[in-house]
Design a protein around this motif. Structure first.
Motif, mmCIF file in Angstrom:
data_model
loop_
_atom_site.group_PDB
_atom_site.id
_atom_site.type_symbol
_atom_site.label_atom_id
_atom_site.label_comp_id
_atom_site.label_asym_id
_atom_site.label_seq_id
_atom_site.Cartn_x
_atom_site.Cartn_y
_atom_site.Cartn_z
ATOM 1 N N LEU A 14 0.831 -1.208 0.000
ATOM 2 C CA LEU A 14 0.000 0.000 0.000
ATOM 3 C C LEU A 14 0.864 1.257 0.000
ATOM 4 O O LEU A 14 0.560 2.231 -0.685
ATOM 5 N N LEU A 15 1.941 1.221 0.748
ATOM 6 C CA LEU A 15 2.826 2.381 0.795
ATOM 7 C C LEU A 15 3.454 2.667 -0.569
ATOM 8 O O LEU A 15 3.676 3.817 -0.931
ATOM 9 N N LEU A 16 3.737 1.629 -1.319
ATOM 10 C CA LEU A 16 4.348 1.811 -2.630
ATOM 11 C C LEU A 16 3.379 2.403 -3.654
ATOM 12 O O LEU A 16 3.805 2.932 -4.674
ATOM 13 N N LEU A 17 2.093 2.350 -3.372
ATOM 14 C CA LEU A 17 1.089 2.869 -4.293
ATOM 15 C C LEU A 17 0.717 4.327 -4.021
ATOM 16 O O LEU A 17 -0.147 4.884 -4.691
ATOM 17 N N VAL A 18 1.373 4.949 -3.068
ATOM 18 C CA VAL A 18 0.962 6.265 -2.584
ATOM 19 C C VAL A 18 1.205 7.390 -3.591
ATOM 20 O O VAL A 18 2.191 7.406 -4.280
ATOM 21 N N GLU A 19 0.251 8.371 -3.622
ATOM 22 C CA GLU A 19 0.403 9.558 -4.465
ATOM 23 C C GLU A 19 0.384 10.840 -3.639
ATOM 24 O O GLU A 19 1.365 11.524 -3.546
ATOM 25 N N HIS A 20 -0.763 11.227 -3.071
ATOM 26 C CA HIS A 20 -0.841 12.457 -2.293
ATOM 27 C C HIS A 20 -2.116 12.478 -1.467
ATOM 28 O O HIS A 20 -3.147 12.049 -1.927
ATOM 29 N N ALA A 21 -2.047 13.019 -0.235
ATOM 30 C CA ALA A 21 -3.241 13.091 0.613
ATOM 31 C C ALA A 21 -3.200 14.328 1.482
ATOM 32 O O ALA A 21 -2.160 14.896 1.729
ATOM 33 N N SER A 22 -4.364 14.705 1.944
ATOM 34 C CA SER A 22 -4.474 15.811 2.882
ATOM 35 C C SER A 22 -4.227 15.268 4.284
ATOM 36 O O SER A 22 -4.968 14.417 4.755
ATOM 37 N N VAL A 28 -2.438 8.427 10.334
ATOM 38 C CA VAL A 28 -1.901 7.074 10.254
ATOM 39 C C VAL A 28 -1.828 6.378 11.613
ATOM 40 O O VAL A 28 -1.722 5.156 11.658
ATOM 41 N N THR A 29 -1.893 7.121 12.689
ATOM 42 C CA THR A 29 -1.809 6.483 14.001
ATOM 43 C C THR A 29 -3.092 5.724 14.297
ATOM 44 O O THR A 29 -4.192 6.186 14.006
ATOM 45 N N GLU A 30 -2.922 4.540 14.857
ATOM 46 C CA GLU A 30 -4.054 3.691 15.250
ATOM 47 C C GLU A 30 -5.016 3.416 14.096
ATOM 48 O O GLU A 30 -6.222 3.491 14.238
ATOM 49 N N THR A 31 -4.481 3.130 12.934
ATOM 50 C CA THR A 31 -5.320 2.827 11.768
ATOM 51 C C THR A 31 -5.080 1.391 11.316
ATOM 52 O O THR A 31 -4.117 0.760 11.730
ATOM 53 N N SER A 32 -5.953 0.898 10.488
ATOM 54 C CA SER A 32 -5.817 -0.469 9.982
ATOM 55 C C SER A 32 -5.705 -0.424 8.454
ATOM 56 O O SER A 32 -5.979 0.596 7.824
ATOM 57 N N ILE A 33 -5.325 -1.533 7.881
ATOM 58 C CA ILE A 33 -5.246 -1.618 6.426
ATOM 59 C C ILE A 33 -6.630 -1.375 5.824
ATOM 60 O O ILE A 33 -6.766 -0.718 4.795
ATOM 61 N N SER A 34 -7.655 -1.872 6.496
ATOM 62 C CA SER A 34 -9.027 -1.657 6.031
ATOM 63 C C SER A 34 -9.374 -0.164 6.012
ATOM 64 O O SER A 34 -9.999 0.328 5.068
ATOM 65 N N ASP A 35 -8.969 0.567 7.066
ATOM 66 C CA ASP A 35 -9.209 2.020 7.116
ATOM 67 C C ASP A 35 -8.489 2.737 5.980
ATOM 68 O O ASP A 35 -9.024 3.648 5.361
ATOM 69 N N HIS A 48 0.701 8.629 -2.071
ATOM 70 C CA HIS A 48 1.758 9.605 -1.783
ATOM 71 C C HIS A 48 1.560 10.221 -0.397
ATOM 72 O O HIS A 48 2.503 10.333 0.388
ATOM 73 N N GLY A 49 0.352 10.601 -0.094
ATOM 74 C CA GLY A 49 0.052 11.204 1.201
ATOM 75 C C GLY A 49 0.291 10.241 2.349
ATOM 76 O O GLY A 49 0.784 10.625 3.409
ATOM 77 N N LEU A 50 -0.049 8.983 2.147
ATOM 78 C CA LEU A 50 0.155 7.974 3.184
ATOM 79 C C LEU A 50 1.643 7.790 3.476
ATOM 80 O O LEU A 50 2.063 7.805 4.632
ATOM 81 N N GLN A 53 3.038 10.772 5.322
ATOM 82 C CA GLN A 53 2.706 10.768 6.749
ATOM 83 C C GLN A 53 3.584 9.788 7.527
ATOM 84 O O GLN A 53 4.060 10.104 8.621
ATOM 85 N N TYR A 54 3.814 8.600 6.960
ATOM 86 C CA TYR A 54 4.673 7.633 7.638
ATOM 87 C C TYR A 54 6.119 8.132 7.708
ATOM 88 O O TYR A 54 6.781 7.982 8.738
ATOM 89 N N LEU A 55 6.616 8.747 6.658
ATOM 90 C CA LEU A 55 7.984 9.284 6.685
ATOM 91 C C LEU A 55 8.109 10.407 7.710
ATOM 92 O O LEU A 55 9.119 10.493 8.419
ATOM 93 N N ASN A 56 7.092 11.252 7.806
ATOM 94 C CA ASN A 56 7.104 12.318 8.817
ATOM 95 C C ASN A 56 7.099 11.722 10.218
ATOM 96 O O ASN A 56 7.803 12.198 11.114
ATOM 97 N N ARG A 57 6.306 10.696 10.406
ATOM 98 C CA ARG A 57 6.238 10.045 11.722
ATOM 99 C C ARG A 57 7.575 9.399 12.078
ATOM 100 O O ARG A 57 8.042 9.517 13.213
ATOM 101 N N ILE A 58 8.214 8.756 11.106
ATOM 102 C CA ILE A 58 9.538 8.167 11.338
ATOM 103 C C ILE A 58 10.543 9.258 11.674
ATOM 104 O O ILE A 58 11.331 9.130 12.620
#
Length: 69
Positions: A14-22, A28-35, A48-50, A53-58
């Motif tokens: 899923l992370l490899l498919l990312v484009e952009h998000a608000s 991303v905290t406390e979320t599931s793959i379904s969410d 991209h947005g996802l 967010q993960y890179l910012n969190r890291i």
């Protein structure tokens, strides 16, 4: 262990498919793959947005968070 590996691979896929998000529309905290899937289908999250967010969190944990070895 096998389920954990599969879940991890799906998450990375899923992370490899990312484009952009608000960032305000999805957290991303406390979320599931379904969410994540639902948010992408609804158009409130892109790959991209996802990843962003993960890179910012890291980065936040790496530079400002608890000191992990």
């Amino acid at each position: 262990m096998r389920r954990t590996m599969i879940a991890t691979l799906v998450g990375v896929g899923l992370l490899l498919l990312v484009e952009h998000a608000s960032p305000q529309s999805f957290q991303v905290t406390e979320t599931s793959i379904s969410d994540i899937h639902q948010a992408m289908q609804a158009g409130t999250l892109t790959c991209h947005g996802l990843v962003e967010q993960y890179l910012n969190r890291i980065r936040d944990f790496d530079q400002q968070g608890p000191k992990l070895n």
